[in-house]
Enzyme design. Sequence first.
Site, PDB file in Angstrom:
ATOM      1  N   TYR A   1      14.222  -4.533  -8.060  1.00 32.72           N
ATOM      2  CA  TYR A   1      14.578  -4.420  -9.486  1.00 32.72           C
ATOM      3  C   TYR A   1      14.893  -5.810 -10.057  1.00 32.72           C
ATOM      4  O   TYR A   1      14.418  -6.170 -11.136  1.00 32.72           O
ATOM      5  CB  TYR A   1      15.778  -3.477  -9.627  1.00 32.72           C
ATOM      6  CG  TYR A   1      16.206  -3.202 -11.052  1.00 32.72           C
ATOM      7  CD1 TYR A   1      15.563  -2.232 -11.818  1.00 32.72           C
ATOM      8  CD2 TYR A   1      17.264  -3.893 -11.643  1.00 32.72           C
ATOM      9  CE1 TYR A   1      15.963  -1.969 -13.135  1.00 32.72           C
ATOM     10  CE2 TYR A   1      17.668  -3.637 -12.945  1.00 32.72           C
ATOM     11  CZ  TYR A   1      17.014  -2.675 -13.682  1.00 32.72           C
ATOM     12  OH  TYR A   1      17.412  -2.413 -14.978  1.00 32.72           O
TER      13      TYR A   1
ATOM     14  N   SER B   1      17.198  -7.344 -18.319  1.00 29.27           N
ATOM     15  CA  SER B   1      18.444  -6.905 -17.682  1.00 29.27           C
ATOM     16  C   SER B   1      19.219  -8.124 -17.203  1.00 29.27           C
ATOM     17  O   SER B   1      18.623  -9.177 -16.905  1.00 29.27           O
ATOM     18  CB  SER B   1      18.145  -6.021 -16.472  1.00 29.27           C
ATOM     19  OG  SER B   1      19.335  -5.785 -15.732  1.00 29.27           O
TER      20      SER B   1
HETATM   21  P1  NAP Z   1      16.943   5.964 -18.006  1.00 33.41           P
HETATM   22  O1  NAP Z   1      18.020   6.645 -18.769  1.00 33.41           O
HETATM   23  O2  NAP Z   1      16.795   6.225 -16.563  1.00 33.41           O
HETATM   24  O3  NAP Z   1      15.567   6.193 -18.758  1.00 33.41           O
HETATM   25  C1  NAP Z   1      14.408   5.589 -18.267  1.00 33.41           C
HETATM   26  C2  NAP Z   1      13.265   5.943 -19.158  1.00 33.41           C
HETATM   27  O4  NAP Z   1      12.095   5.287 -18.653  1.00 33.41           O
HETATM   28  C3  NAP Z   1      12.989   7.427 -19.182  1.00 33.41           C
HETATM   29  O5  NAP Z   1      12.767   7.809 -20.513  1.00 33.41           O
HETATM   30  C4  NAP Z   1      11.714   7.559 -18.356  1.00 33.41           C
HETATM   31  O6  NAP Z   1      10.828   8.561 -18.833  1.00 33.41           O
HETATM   32  C5  NAP Z   1      11.050   6.229 -18.592  1.00 33.41           C
HETATM   33  N1  NAP Z   1      10.106   5.904 -17.524  1.00 33.41           N
HETATM   34  C6  NAP Z   1      10.361   5.706 -16.227  1.00 33.41           C
HETATM   35  N2  NAP Z   1       9.230   5.444 -15.563  1.00 33.41           N
HETATM   36  C7  NAP Z   1       8.227   5.486 -16.479  1.00 33.41           C
HETATM   37  C8  NAP Z   1       6.841   5.291 -16.416  1.00 33.41           C
HETATM   38  N3  NAP Z   1       6.229   4.990 -15.251  1.00 33.41           N
HETATM   39  N4  NAP Z   1       6.113   5.415 -17.559  1.00 33.41           N
HETATM   40  C9  NAP Z   1       6.710   5.714 -18.730  1.00 33.41           C
HETATM   41  N5  NAP Z   1       8.035   5.911 -18.854  1.00 33.41           N
HETATM   42  C10 NAP Z   1       8.784   5.797 -17.729  1.00 33.41           C
HETATM   43  O7  NAP Z   1      17.133   4.368 -18.096  1.00 33.41           O
HETATM   44  P2  NAP Z   1      17.810   3.440 -19.197  1.00 33.41           P
HETATM   45  O8  NAP Z   1      19.130   3.034 -18.678  1.00 33.41           O
HETATM   46  O9  NAP Z   1      17.688   4.017 -20.551  1.00 33.41           O
HETATM   47  O10 NAP Z   1      16.860   2.159 -19.049  1.00 33.41           O
HETATM   48  C11 NAP Z   1      15.944   1.756 -20.043  1.00 33.41           C
HETATM   49  C12 NAP Z   1      15.592   0.301 -19.770  1.00 33.41           C
HETATM   50  O11 NAP Z   1      16.767  -0.496 -19.840  1.00 33.41           O
HETATM   51  C13 NAP Z   1      14.991   0.052 -18.400  1.00 33.41           C
HETATM   52  O12 NAP Z   1      13.967  -0.915 -18.481  1.00 33.41           O
HETATM   53  C14 NAP Z   1      16.161  -0.491 -17.618  1.00 33.41           C
HETATM   54  O13 NAP Z   1      15.751  -1.287 -16.543  1.00 33.41           O
HETATM   55  C15 NAP Z   1      16.874  -1.281 -18.680  1.00 33.41           C
HETATM   56  N6  NAP Z   1      18.273  -1.552 -18.407  1.00 33.41           N
HETATM   57  C16 NAP Z   1      19.183  -0.544 -18.260  1.00 33.41           C
HETATM   58  C17 NAP Z   1      20.514  -0.870 -18.000  1.00 33.41           C
HETATM   59  C18 NAP Z   1      21.587   0.178 -17.829  1.00 33.41           C
HETATM   60  O14 NAP Z   1      22.713  -0.190 -17.452  1.00 33.41           O
HETATM   61  N7  NAP Z   1      21.327   1.448 -18.081  1.00 33.41           N
HETATM   62  C19 NAP Z   1      20.897  -2.216 -17.891  1.00 33.41           C
HETATM   63  C20 NAP Z   1      19.958  -3.209 -18.041  1.00 33.41           C
HETATM   64  C21 NAP Z   1      18.649  -2.865 -18.315  1.00 33.41           C
HETATM   65  P3  NAP Z   1      10.823  10.103 -18.332  1.00 33.41           P
HETATM   66  O15 NAP Z   1      12.227  10.614 -18.482  1.00 33.41           O
HETATM   67  O16 NAP Z   1       9.845  10.754 -19.248  1.00 33.41           O
HETATM   68  O17 NAP Z   1      10.372  10.064 -16.911  1.00 33.41           O
END
Ligand code: NAP
Length: 257
Positions: free
Chosen positions: A161, A148
């Site tokens: 985070y 990130s």
């Molecule tokens: P999201 O829509 O909130 O989805 C998060 C996913 O992680 C969900 O599928 C959730 O599964 C899974 N998860 C959470 N805790 C878990 C655990 N303990 N074990 C297994 N799975 C788990 O988030 P996203 O935005 O797609 O983020 C994905 C990645 O990108 C993350 O690492 C996040 O930090 C990174 N990221 C996101 C952004 C952004 O702007 N969105 C920016 C930079 C980095 P369930 O639904 O089954 O609980």
Amino acid sequence: MSERVALVTGAARGIGRAIALALGARGWSVVINYRGSRDAAETAAAEIGASGGEAISVQADVSQAADRDRLVEAAIAWRGGIDLLVNNAGVAPRRRADLLETSEESYDEVMAINLKGPFFLSQRIAREMIRAREAGRPGAPKIVNIGSISAYTSSISRSEYCLAKAGMGMMTQLFADRLAQHGINVYEVRPGIIATDMTEGVTEKYDRLIADGLTPIRRWGQPEDVARIIAALADDALPFSTGEVINVDGGFHMRRL
Ligand code: NAP
């Protein structure tokens, strides 16, 4: 049956889902890991199946050692090995709290899911990848970490985070260094502001910041923007690069005047 097997953590929703679908469309067999979103995981697996690919969904909490073991064993039982691990699962703190109020509970939870889980899952799967290569499994295995911009951008209302993502930066280098001798490349893909459930609660704030020029490319990132990069890496687009950070952030990372 595809010989290329990808395990994507947290692949029921958001960025992970887009990655799973992109890999499935390219002929990868995909293990869709989820923690709580079973229906969404099954729907994603069915979508891959409908487009001619193959996928299974496996419940596991990446912060739990026994769950990680079960996840890896399920993948190996399914297709005999893992050729690509995408450490995507991650959480924001349940509550944004000022740095001076960050609780140990939230710190431990975010660190366990966003850093400790990926570290030990990578360790476990790297051993499997090495064993499989020595046994003659073809291909070039890889690990991709979803980092990130928070790895280097201070957000004082979600310090745990930022710390976890900064740690993931070093984790990428450590594994890249250790695994190169085994022909395993390791990359970090570093998203900026991406439209998913994680950022839904701060839509107005980011709408404003983006409109005011926070990112040179003035739009939200989409999960598919990230998935395209993973697909390219999976297809061996960067064979002579490892430990590399690939920004997918609309240019956010540049210092500007
Ligand atoms: P999201 O829509 O909130 O989805 C998060 C996913 O992680 C969900 O599928 C959730 O599964 C899974 N998860 C959470 N805790 C878990 C655990 N303990 N074990 C297994 N799975 C788990 O988030 P996203 O935005 O797609 O983020 C994905 C990645 O990108 C993350 O690492 C996040 O930090 C990174 N990221 C996101 C952004 C952004 O702007 N969105 C920016 C930079 C980095 P369930 O639904 O089954 O609980």
